[in-house]
Design a protein around this motif. Structure first.
Motif, mmCIF file in Angstrom:
data_model
loop_
_atom_site.group_PDB
_atom_site.id
_atom_site.type_symbol
_atom_site.label_atom_id
_atom_site.label_comp_id
_atom_site.label_asym_id
_atom_site.label_seq_id
_atom_site.Cartn_x
_atom_site.Cartn_y
_atom_site.Cartn_z
ATOM 1 N N ASN A 71 39.459 17.873 62.993
ATOM 2 C CA ASN A 71 38.262 17.346 62.372
ATOM 3 C C ASN A 71 38.075 15.875 62.755
ATOM 4 O O ASN A 71 38.993 15.079 62.596
ATOM 5 C CB ASN A 71 38.385 17.482 60.847
ATOM 6 N N SER A 74 39.009 13.437 60.005
ATOM 7 C CA SER A 74 40.451 13.330 59.794
ATOM 8 C C SER A 74 41.094 12.483 60.890
ATOM 9 O O SER A 74 41.963 11.647 60.619
ATOM 10 C CB SER A 74 41.088 14.721 59.782
ATOM 11 N N TYR A 128 45.983 10.886 51.181
ATOM 12 C CA TYR A 128 45.044 11.647 52.016
ATOM 13 C C TYR A 128 45.604 13.001 52.423
ATOM 14 O O TYR A 128 44.882 14.009 52.396
ATOM 15 C CB TYR A 128 44.700 10.827 53.265
ATOM 16 N N ILE A 129 46.888 13.055 52.783
ATOM 17 C CA ILE A 129 47.443 14.272 53.367
ATOM 18 C C ILE A 129 48.052 15.216 52.341
ATOM 19 O O ILE A 129 48.112 16.433 52.561
ATOM 20 C CB ILE A 129 48.501 13.920 54.439
ATOM 21 N N CYS A 130 48.494 14.694 51.208
ATOM 22 C CA CYS A 130 49.224 15.534 50.254
ATOM 23 C C CYS A 130 48.392 16.664 49.636
ATOM 24 O O CYS A 130 48.926 17.749 49.399
ATOM 25 C CB CYS A 130 49.837 14.675 49.153
ATOM 26 N N PRO A 131 47.100 16.469 49.344
ATOM 27 C CA PRO A 131 46.321 17.618 48.844
ATOM 28 C C PRO A 131 46.340 18.813 49.790
ATOM 29 O O PRO A 131 46.394 19.963 49.355
ATOM 30 C CB PRO A 131 44.903 17.036 48.701
ATOM 31 N N GLY A 132 46.325 18.542 51.095
ATOM 32 C CA GLY A 132 46.406 19.636 52.060
ATOM 33 C C GLY A 132 47.782 20.277 52.084
ATOM 34 O O GLY A 132 47.908 21.496 52.246
ATOM 35 N N LEU A 133 48.837 19.460 51.900
ATOM 36 C CA LEU A 133 50.196 20.001 51.910
ATOM 37 C C LEU A 133 50.465 20.874 50.691
ATOM 38 O O LEU A 133 51.233 21.837 50.768
ATOM 39 C CB LEU A 133 51.218 18.853 51.958
ATOM 40 N N THR A 134 49.849 20.522 49.567
ATOM 41 C CA THR A 134 50.098 21.279 48.335
ATOM 42 C C THR A 134 49.174 22.482 48.180
ATOM 43 O O THR A 134 49.287 23.215 47.202
ATOM 44 C CB THR A 134 49.940 20.357 47.112
ATOM 45 N N HIS A 135 48.269 22.674 49.131
ATOM 46 C CA HIS A 135 47.376 23.833 49.061
ATOM 47 C C HIS A 135 48.192 25.117 49.120
ATOM 48 O O HIS A 135 49.213 25.194 49.808
ATOM 49 C CB HIS A 135 46.368 23.790 50.210
ATOM 50 N N ASP A 137 47.777 27.837 50.613
ATOM 51 C CA ASP A 137 47.929 28.443 51.937
ATOM 52 C C ASP A 137 48.943 27.701 52.803
ATOM 53 O O ASP A 137 49.477 28.261 53.765
ATOM 54 C CB ASP A 137 46.580 28.470 52.661
ATOM 55 N N VAL A 138 49.207 26.448 52.477
ATOM 56 C CA VAL A 138 50.177 25.647 53.229
ATOM 57 C C VAL A 138 51.536 25.653 52.544
ATOM 58 O O VAL A 138 52.580 25.813 53.184
ATOM 59 C CB VAL A 138 49.667 24.202 53.393
#
Length: 260
Positions: A71, A74, A128-135, A137-138
């Motif tokens: 993105n 990103s 910035y990155i932690c919301p994606g790590l805690t998803h 699916d991840v």
């Protein structure tokens, strides 16, 4: 030669140059601490600045070719954080060298201002990155926790170091790295719990050398009989190990073909 192979070649070369610069600074620092050579710290840190200059270049090449579908927003945010982080780290290193060389007359509290900004950049990256790590699916909640953990550890140790360095109401250096050791201990538990087969040996090596390095620094400060250069041994071994790893990757299935 395809563009991907060209990028692979340049990334490999830049990594080797970067680790070489770090290793040279480590050797020069050890020789200076042992009074084998007499040289300004301002000169010793020059090779250390090389990887700070190369890091944004490597990331830019990786985003352009290795991750072309990333993105754009990103990519822009990460590059902004990296440029700010490397710049603040370079300023902190330079100011530290100037203070050690007595080119400036100030407190470590002032020298640490760029470090606080660097930690702020790191915290911004974590947020910035932690919301994606805690998803779901991840499912990398442990990694997200450790990212914040190392921020807290680094912040705590930096504050304790200032209390020691500027001679406030603080006497014992062996308290300085306790926050870092706590985070490293949690990281070790998480590592062995997750990697029962010890698949990621690089992560374990870096973690082990970090612990050894900080422990030896503490021992060198608290026990005058231990030469200060001893603390450099694990750091130097780690750097040489990673440098050799990058060089040997030339003969890997992809690395060697990239250099042809």
């Amino acid at each position: 030669m395809h563009s991907a192979a060209q990028v692979e070649k340049w990334l490999l070369i830049l990594k080797i140059i970067g680790w070489t610069g770090i290793a040279i600074t480590t050797v020069l620092a050890a020789l200076c601490l042992e009074e084998v050579i007499s040289i300004w710290w301002s000169i010793i840190i020059l090779p250390l600045l090389i990887p700070l200059i190369l890091l944004p270049i490597c990331l830019s090449l990786s985003f352009a070719y290795a991750s072309p579908l990333m993105n754009p927003t990103s990519e822009w945010i990460i590059m902004l954080l990296v440029y700010n982080g490397t710049a603040s780290c370079a300023v902190f290193i330079i100011l530290s060298a100037f203070l050690l060389d007595e080119f400036v007359d100030t407190l470590w509290t002032v020298v640490f201002i760029p470090l606080w900004y660097l930690l702020f950049i790191y915290l911004a990256f974590c947020i910035y990155i932690c919301p994606g790590l805690t998803h779901k699916d991840v499912n990398m909640k442990v990694e997200a926790f450790l990212l914040f953990g190392y921020f807290c550890g680094a912040f705590g140790s930096a504050v304790l170091f200032l209390l020691y360095a500027d001679e406030w109401d603080y006497e014992n250096f062996y308290f300085v790295f306790i926050p870092i050791w706590v985070v490293c201990g949690v990281h070790l538990v998480a590592y062995f719990n997750k990697n029962q087969g010890l698949s990621n040996k690089t992560e374990l090596a870096i973690l082990s050398f970090l612990i050894a390095f900080t422990v030896l620094i503490t021992m060198c400060v608290e026990i005058s009989e231990i030469p200060p250069s001893v603390a450099m041994i694990p750091l130097f071994l780690l750097e040489i190990g990673l440098l050799i790893y990058e060089i040997l990757s030339i003969w890997g299935s992809h690395g060697y073909s990239a250099l042809e």
